[in-house]
Design a protein around this motif. Structure first.
Motif, PDB file in Angstrom:
ATOM      1  N   UNK A  83       0.790  -1.231   0.000  1.00  0.00           N
ATOM      2  CA  UNK A  83       0.000   0.000   0.000  1.00  0.00           C
ATOM      3  C   UNK A  83       0.825   1.286   0.000  1.00  0.00           C
ATOM      4  N   UNK A  84       2.113   1.173   0.245  1.00  0.00           N
ATOM      5  CA  UNK A  84       2.948   2.371   0.345  1.00  0.00           C
ATOM      6  C   UNK A  84       3.921   2.451  -0.839  1.00  0.00           C
ATOM      7  N   UNK A  85       4.655   3.537  -0.885  1.00  0.00           N
ATOM      8  CA  UNK A  85       5.643   3.718  -1.957  1.00  0.00           C
ATOM      9  C   UNK A  85       6.800   2.731  -1.783  1.00  0.00           C
ATOM     10  N   UNK A  86       7.597   2.612  -2.820  1.00  0.00           N
ATOM     11  CA  UNK A  86       8.730   1.678  -2.802  1.00  0.00           C
ATOM     12  C   UNK A  86       9.737   2.025  -1.716  1.00  0.00           C
ATOM     13  N   UNK A  87       9.816   3.283  -1.341  1.00  0.00           N
ATOM     14  CA  UNK A  87      10.809   3.721  -0.356  1.00  0.00           C
ATOM     15  C   UNK A  87      10.239   3.913   1.048  1.00  0.00           C
ATOM     16  N   UNK A  88       8.972   3.624   1.235  1.00  0.00           N
ATOM     17  CA  UNK A  88       8.329   3.914   2.533  1.00  0.00           C
ATOM     18  C   UNK A  88       9.051   3.245   3.700  1.00  0.00           C
ATOM     19  N   UNK A  89       9.234   1.933   3.658  1.00  0.00           N
ATOM     20  CA  UNK A  89       9.872   1.242   4.783  1.00  0.00           C
ATOM     21  C   UNK A  89      11.333   1.656   4.913  1.00  0.00           C
ATOM     22  N   UNK A  90      12.001   1.858   3.810  1.00  0.00           N
ATOM     23  CA  UNK A  90      13.400   2.277   3.804  1.00  0.00           C
ATOM     24  C   UNK A  90      13.570   3.640   4.479  1.00  0.00           C
ATOM     25  N   UNK A  91      12.620   4.524   4.247  1.00  0.00           N
ATOM     26  CA  UNK A  91      12.696   5.881   4.800  1.00  0.00           C
ATOM     27  C   UNK A  91      12.036   6.007   6.170  1.00  0.00           C
ATOM     28  N   UNK A  92      11.313   5.001   6.609  1.00  0.00           N
ATOM     29  CA  UNK A  92      10.610   5.040   7.895  1.00  0.00           C
ATOM     30  C   UNK A  92      11.029   3.838   8.742  1.00  0.00           C
ATOM     31  N   UNK A  93      12.269   3.863   9.174  1.00  0.00           N
ATOM     32  CA  UNK A  93      12.875   2.739   9.881  1.00  0.00           C
ATOM     33  C   UNK A  93      12.117   2.399  11.153  1.00  0.00           C
ATOM     34  N   UNK A  94      11.770   3.394  11.919  1.00  0.00           N
ATOM     35  CA  UNK A  94      11.064   3.166  13.190  1.00  0.00           C
ATOM     36  C   UNK A  94       9.765   2.388  12.952  1.00  0.00           C
ATOM     37  N   UNK A  95       8.999   2.816  11.978  1.00  0.00           N
ATOM     38  CA  UNK A  95       7.743   2.130  11.672  1.00  0.00           C
ATOM     39  C   UNK A  95       7.989   0.741  11.101  1.00  0.00           C
ATOM     40  N   UNK A  96       8.989   0.612  10.250  1.00  0.00           N
ATOM     41  CA  UNK A  96       9.311  -0.698   9.668  1.00  0.00           C
ATOM     42  C   UNK A  96       9.661  -1.694  10.780  1.00  0.00           C
ATOM     43  N   UNK A  97      10.473  -1.258  11.745  1.00  0.00           N
ATOM     44  CA  UNK A  97      10.857  -2.137  12.855  1.00  0.00           C
ATOM     45  C   UNK A  97       9.637  -2.504  13.699  1.00  0.00           C
ATOM     46  N   UNK A  98       8.760  -1.545  13.929  1.00  0.00           N
ATOM     47  CA  UNK A  98       7.539  -1.834  14.700  1.00  0.00           C
ATOM     48  C   UNK A  98       6.661  -2.854  13.983  1.00  0.00           C
ATOM     49  N   UNK A  99       6.544  -2.713  12.662  1.00  0.00           N
ATOM     50  CA  UNK A  99       5.731  -3.650  11.890  1.00  0.00           C
ATOM     51  C   UNK A  99       6.314  -5.062  11.926  1.00  0.00           C
ATOM     52  N   UNK A 100       7.637  -5.164  12.053  1.00  0.00           N
ATOM     53  CA  UNK A 100       8.302  -6.473  12.063  1.00  0.00           C
ATOM     54  C   UNK A 100       8.308  -7.127  13.445  1.00  0.00           C
ATOM     55  N   UNK A 101       7.948  -6.372  14.478  1.00  0.00           N
ATOM     56  CA  UNK A 101       7.939  -6.933  15.835  1.00  0.00           C
ATOM     57  C   UNK A 101       6.958  -8.102  15.919  1.00  0.00           C
ATOM     58  N   UNK A 102       7.332  -9.084  16.707  1.00  0.00           N
ATOM     59  CA  UNK A 102       6.477 -10.246  16.896  1.00  0.00           C
ATOM     60  C   UNK A 102       6.568 -11.273  15.780  1.00  0.00           C
ATOM     61  N   UNK A 103       7.434 -11.054  14.815  1.00  0.00           N
ATOM     62  CA  UNK A 103       7.562 -11.964  13.674  1.00  0.00           C
ATOM     63  C   UNK A 103       8.510 -13.124  13.958  1.00  0.00           C
TER      64      UNK A 103
END
Length: 175
Positions: A83-103
Motif C-alpha cells: 500500500x505504500x511507496x517503494x521507499x516507505x519502509x526504507x525511509x521510515x525505519x522506526x515504523x518498519x521495525x515496529x511492523x516487524x515486531x512479533x515476527x
C-alpha cells in the motif's frame, strides 16, 4: 591401541564442541524483496521489474546458502509494502521495525532498487535491529548491465548477501 583410543577421544571432543557451537541460536532475518524506485520517464518497465524480481530471489537464495535463517515477511510488512511507496519502509525505519515486531525475526533487511536513469540501478540495503529500531548497516551497490544480463544481477545479489553475512558475523563477535 592406546594411540587409537587417544585419537578417538580427541575426535569425540572436537565433534562435541562443533555440535555445541552449532546449537547456539543464529539470528533470524526478515529479508524483504527489493522494491523498485524507478525515477525514469517510463517507470516500472516490465523488463526492469523482472530484473528486480531476479535480484530479490537470487539475494534470498544466496542468504540462505550462507546459513542465514530467513523469516518470511509478516502480514503487517506485506500490507505496508503493497500500500505504500517503494521507499516507505526504507525511509521510515522506526515504523518498519515496529511492523516487524512479533515476527520471530531479530533483524529486518530492507531493500530498495533505485533507478535514477536508464543506465544504472542502485540496490540499497538497510539492516535494522528490530528490538532497538537502529540501523546496523547501510550498503549500496551499482548494477550496471542490460536487462537481459542475468549473471550480473545474480553476482550483485551474491555480493550483497556476502556483505550481510560479514556484518552479522561482526555483530555476533561483538556480543
Amino acid at each position: 591401541m592406546k594411540r587409537f583410543f587417544t585419537v578417538l577421544g580427541l575426535c569425540c571432543c572436537i565433534s562435541l564442541s562443533v555440535s555445541s557451537a552449532q546449537a547456539e541460536p543464529r539470528p533470524k532475518i526478515m529479508a524483504l524483496d527489493f522494491q523498485l524506485n524507478d525515477m525514469t520517464d517510463i517507470p516500472n518497465a516490465p523488463e526492469e521489474l523482472e530484473r528486480i524480481a531476479l535480484l530479490s530471489s537470487a539475494f534470498h537464495e544466496k542468504l540462505a546458502g550462507k546459513d542465514i535463517d530467513l523469516v518470511p515477511p509478516n502480514e503487517a510488512i506485506k500490507a505496508a509494502m503493497a500500500s505504500q511507496s517503494a521507499t516507505y519502509l526504507y525511509n521510515n525505519i522506526e515504523n518498519a521495525a515496529k511492523l516487524a515486531e512479533g515476527s520471530g525475526a531479530d533483524y529486518l533487511l530492507i531493500g530498495v532498487a533505485l533507478k535514477p536513469t536508464y543506465l544504472f540501478v542502485y540496490p540499497r540495503l538497510l539492516l535494522v535491529d528490530i528490538k532497538t529500531h537502529q540501523v546496523l548497516m547501510s550498503k549500496s551497490s551499482q548494477l550496471e548491465s542490460s536487462w537481459t544480463d542475468r549473471n550480473t544481477t545474480i553476482r550483485t545479489a551474491a555480493n550483497l548477501a556476502q556483505v550481510v553475512k560479514d556484518r552479522l558475523l561482526k555483530l555476533e563477535n561483538a556480543e
